[in-house]
Design a protein around this motif. Sequence first.
Motif, mmCIF file in Angstrom:
data_model
loop_
_atom_site.group_PDB
_atom_site.id
_atom_site.type_symbol
_atom_site.label_atom_id
_atom_site.label_comp_id
_atom_site.label_asym_id
_atom_site.label_seq_id
_atom_site.Cartn_x
_atom_site.Cartn_y
_atom_site.Cartn_z
ATOM 1 N N SER A 164 0.806 -1.223 0.000
ATOM 2 C CA SER A 164 0.000 0.000 0.000
ATOM 3 C C SER A 164 0.838 1.271 0.000
ATOM 4 N N ALA A 165 1.849 1.332 0.856
ATOM 5 C CA ALA A 165 2.673 2.536 0.924
ATOM 6 C C ALA A 165 3.424 2.761 -0.386
ATOM 7 N N LEU A 166 3.602 1.685 -1.140
ATOM 8 C CA LEU A 166 4.349 1.780 -2.403
ATOM 9 C C LEU A 166 3.415 2.038 -3.582
ATOM 10 N N ASN A 167 2.311 2.707 -3.287
ATOM 11 C CA ASN A 167 1.399 3.081 -4.366
ATOM 12 C C ASN A 167 0.714 1.867 -4.984
ATOM 13 N N LEU A 168 0.548 0.835 -4.184
ATOM 14 C CA LEU A 168 -0.130 -0.376 -4.647
ATOM 15 C C LEU A 168 -1.318 -0.659 -3.730
ATOM 16 N N PRO A 169 -2.375 0.150 -3.851
ATOM 17 C CA PRO A 169 -3.513 -0.068 -2.949
ATOM 18 C C PRO A 169 -4.174 -1.416 -3.222
ATOM 19 N N SER A 192 10.033 -2.777 0.746
ATOM 20 C CA SER A 192 9.385 -2.611 2.056
ATOM 21 C C SER A 192 10.350 -2.015 3.074
ATOM 22 N N VAL A 193 11.620 -2.362 2.952
ATOM 23 C CA VAL A 193 12.614 -1.828 3.887
ATOM 24 C C VAL A 193 12.793 -0.321 3.638
ATOM 25 N N GLN A 194 12.696 0.062 2.360
ATOM 26 C CA GLN A 194 12.848 1.480 2.033
ATOM 27 C C GLN A 194 11.704 2.294 2.620
ATOM 28 N N VAL A 195 10.489 1.719 2.587
ATOM 29 C CA VAL A 195 9.347 2.402 3.206
ATOM 30 C C VAL A 195 9.629 2.612 4.693
ATOM 31 N N ARG A 196 10.053 1.542 5.340
ATOM 32 C CA ARG A 196 10.362 1.649 6.773
ATOM 33 C C ARG A 196 11.456 2.686 7.020
ATOM 34 N N TYR A 197 12.429 2.711 6.144
ATOM 35 C CA TYR A 197 13.543 3.653 6.338
ATOM 36 C C TYR A 197 13.052 5.090 6.195
ATOM 37 N N PRO A 213 4.806 0.472 -10.055
ATOM 38 C CA PRO A 213 3.805 1.341 -9.411
ATOM 39 C C PRO A 213 4.442 2.417 -8.534
ATOM 40 N N PHE A 214 5.628 2.140 -8.023
ATOM 41 C CA PHE A 214 6.231 3.053 -7.029
ATOM 42 C C PHE A 214 7.207 4.042 -7.622
ATOM 43 N N THR A 215 7.450 3.953 -8.937
ATOM 44 C CA THR A 215 8.357 4.924 -9.565
ATOM 45 C C THR A 215 7.697 5.499 -10.817
ATOM 46 N N GLU A 216 8.030 6.748 -11.093
ATOM 47 C CA GLU A 216 7.505 7.403 -12.293
ATOM 48 C C GLU A 216 8.455 8.525 -12.694
ATOM 49 N N PRO A 217 9.109 8.503 -13.821
ATOM 50 C CA PRO A 217 9.098 7.392 -14.772
ATOM 51 C C PRO A 217 9.900 6.190 -14.255
ATOM 52 N N SER A 218 9.684 5.052 -14.910
ATOM 53 C CA SER A 218 10.390 3.822 -14.530
ATOM 54 C C SER A 218 11.192 3.305 -15.716
ATOM 55 N N ALA A 219 12.202 2.533 -15.405
ATOM 56 C CA ALA A 219 13.025 2.001 -16.490
ATOM 57 C C ALA A 219 13.645 0.661 -16.111
ATOM 58 N N GLU A 220 13.954 -0.123 -17.132
ATOM 59 C CA GLU A 220 14.792 -1.312 -16.959
ATOM 60 C C GLU A 220 16.203 -0.920 -17.371
ATOM 61 N N VAL A 221 17.177 -1.429 -16.630
ATOM 62 C CA VAL A 221 18.560 -1.085 -16.943
ATOM 63 C C VAL A 221 19.238 -2.266 -17.643
ATOM 64 N N MET A 250 12.224 7.161 -10.823
ATOM 65 C CA MET A 250 12.124 8.247 -9.853
ATOM 66 C C MET A 250 10.991 7.903 -8.891
ATOM 67 N N VAL A 251 11.245 8.019 -7.614
ATOM 68 C CA VAL A 251 10.240 7.631 -6.616
ATOM 69 C C VAL A 251 8.950 8.424 -6.854
ATOM 70 N N ASP A 252 7.842 7.717 -6.963
ATOM 71 C CA ASP A 252 6.547 8.363 -7.168
ATOM 72 C C ASP A 252 6.249 9.277 -5.971
ATOM 73 N N PRO A 253 5.821 10.528 -6.257
ATOM 74 C CA PRO A 253 5.551 11.460 -5.151
ATOM 75 C C PRO A 253 4.558 10.887 -4.132
ATOM 76 N N ASN A 254 3.643 10.043 -4.596
ATOM 77 C CA ASN A 254 2.697 9.416 -3.665
ATOM 78 C C ASN A 254 3.404 8.580 -2.609
ATOM 79 N N VAL A 255 4.470 7.911 -3.028
ATOM 80 C CA VAL A 255 5.212 7.057 -2.093
ATOM 81 C C VAL A 255 5.886 7.933 -1.030
#
Length: 339
Positions: free
Chosen positions: A137-142, A170-175, A247-255, A283-288
């Motif tokens: 949920s916190a990662l923009n995945l309701p 999930s660890v990043q959310v906690r951090y 869902p948690f990044t915008e824009p997103s990319a594969e490297v 880039m981390v989605d502003p919602n996150v």
Amino acid sequence: MIETIKKHIAEVESFSSAKIEEIENFRIKYLGKKGVLNTFFAEFKNVPNDQKKEFGQVINTLKNAAQDKINELKEAYEGSQETKASYGDLSRPGETVQLGSRHPISLVKNRIIDIFLRIGFNVSEGPEMEDDWHNFSALNLPEYHPARDMQDTFFIQTNPDVLLRTHTSSVQVRYMENNKPPIRTISPGRVYRNEAISARSHCFFHQVEGLYVDKGVSFADLKQTLQYFTTEMFGKSKIRLRPSYFPFTEPSAEVDVYWGLETETDYRMTKGTGWLEIMGCGMVDPNVLKNCGIDSDIYSGFAFGMGIDRIAMLLHQIPDIRMFAENDVRFLEQFKSVL
Ligand code: PHE
């Protein structure tokens, strides 16, 4: 006769030997059945009465002196034997010490961590059993968001809010919940997905995810950081970013990293393209940021995530992901010399 005994006493006192046979002969000579002492004791009855006392004293002194001497020499001899024994036979070939080895996942994980530590990232860890909020949920995945299906999840049956984390995001959310920007952290750890087990995928594997949040963080910072990483990790600096979706990044990319097409292995690994996909980022989605209590008008950030198992397979030409979890020493022993 007393004079003779005194001579014997002097002789006993000056005697010395480190050889056990000589010490034994000495003992027999003085204390043996037919030894010097017994001969003198036998004489005792012939000694005139007025000399008996003195005779008794000297002969006792001789007896004690001989006994003390023997004890002393024997002790010295045994002491010297002991030191010899504790050294063992120094000419024997040494015993081989079996070297252990680190698990290839740990080796690769440590290398990745090391590379990011050098540019100011720290390491954060979190629980493998997570709640819905931190993993989704916190990662923009309701709830009911279709993108939840991207990661097939193991739920703990008795409580649908408890699950095995599907990524270390999930660890990043906690951090972020517990720290203020600037944030530079990487989160290594084991993750779980309910996927069919094959040579290419397992129901658990390992990730390192990175997060950078500060004022004015841009996509260019992300690309530069990733380029630094691929150069340090693989010795390859050519990368490309393909548009993707998380869902948690915008824009997103594969490297993708350009591996090259020099050898037959390169062809096989890259399916003839020369390019290898190594991670996802964006880039981390502003919602996150908002969900984690960070003002998205002031701060921006980038995130990336990669699979350690996959990178270890690439680096060491490991054909089957299941080998990491089989604990076959014939496999593990091959990483003894890898740092
Ligand atoms: N969490 C994503 C995954 O597990 C990886 C990722 C992390 C992608 C950060 C973008 C940014 O697949």
